[in-house]
Design a protein around this motif. Sequence first.
Motif, PDB file in Angstrom:
ATOM      1  N   CYS A  69       0.846  -1.191   0.000  1.00 35.77           N
ATOM      2  CA  CYS A  69       0.000   0.000   0.000  1.00 35.77           C
ATOM      3  C   CYS A  69       0.884   1.244   0.000  1.00 35.77           C
ATOM      4  O   CYS A  69       1.786   1.370   0.823  1.00 35.77           O
ATOM      5  CB  CYS A  69      -0.911  -0.009   1.227  1.00 35.77           C
ATOM      6  N   CYS A  72       0.118   3.465   3.549  1.00 39.38           N
ATOM      7  CA  CYS A  72       0.565   3.033   4.877  1.00 39.38           C
ATOM      8  C   CYS A  72       1.735   2.049   4.802  1.00 39.38           C
ATOM      9  O   CYS A  72       2.293   1.686   5.825  1.00 39.38           O
ATOM     10  CB  CYS A  72      -0.592   2.396   5.640  1.00 39.38           C
ATOM     11  N   HIS A 131      -4.880   0.612   0.092  1.00 40.30           N
ATOM     12  CA  HIS A 131      -6.053   0.077   0.768  1.00 40.30           C
ATOM     13  C   HIS A 131      -7.214   1.056   0.583  1.00 40.30           C
ATOM     14  O   HIS A 131      -6.997   2.267   0.509  1.00 40.30           O
ATOM     15  CB  HIS A 131      -5.803  -0.025   2.286  1.00 40.30           C
ATOM     16  N   CYS A 134      -6.887   2.261   5.229  1.00 41.66           N
ATOM     17  CA  CYS A 134      -5.680   1.703   5.841  1.00 41.66           C
ATOM     18  C   CYS A 134      -5.965   1.360   7.293  1.00 41.66           C
ATOM     19  O   CYS A 134      -6.621   2.135   7.992  1.00 41.66           O
ATOM     20  CB  CYS A 134      -4.535   2.698   5.761  1.00 41.66           C
TER      21      CYS A 134
HETATM   22 ZN   LIG Z   1      -2.788   1.155   3.472  1.00 44.19          ZN
END
Ligand SMILES: [Zn+2]
Length: 166
Positions: A69, A72, A131, A134
Amino acid sequence: MSRAGTIDGLQFARDRGVVTGVIAIEDLPRLAAMGCKGATLRYTVRGDRGESGQPCLNIEVLGRLQLVCQRCLGLLDFPLALANELDLAKTLQEIEGAEDDIDRVLATHSMAVAELVEDEAMLALPMVPMHDRCERPIAQSDRAESSPFAELAKIRSRGTGPERSH
Ligand SMILES: [Zn+2]
């Protein structure tokens, strides 16, 4: 050469051959280089003739990729389900001269199945994987206890631009 082996493109299409199997990240070096951390992809490649009688390959890929991701830096499960028809071209000129948007690949006597599957998977990847939400909260302020992941994100987001000379 990966365990998925090779096919003789035009012969495979003529014979209406079928190869099927499972491929993992070890056999997907370009996906790994793009930051993909893991993969389990089930593929089926079928030789066939297209609507115009052109020899073609039908490629189906089903499975999951693990991406990072970009918000994050946690792992992101990316489900993949694709089916595509690739016309087999006999020469590069045939591909370069084509004015339609049919997907073509140069037919050779030794086409690596893993590379065909990898090509299709790469085209299906998001440009910037993230995501939807996240799990790890993003540091909004410069708190002293900001996580090492947030620090890494800051470093990464700076990119690899030219270094300052002083
Ligand atoms: Zn994330």
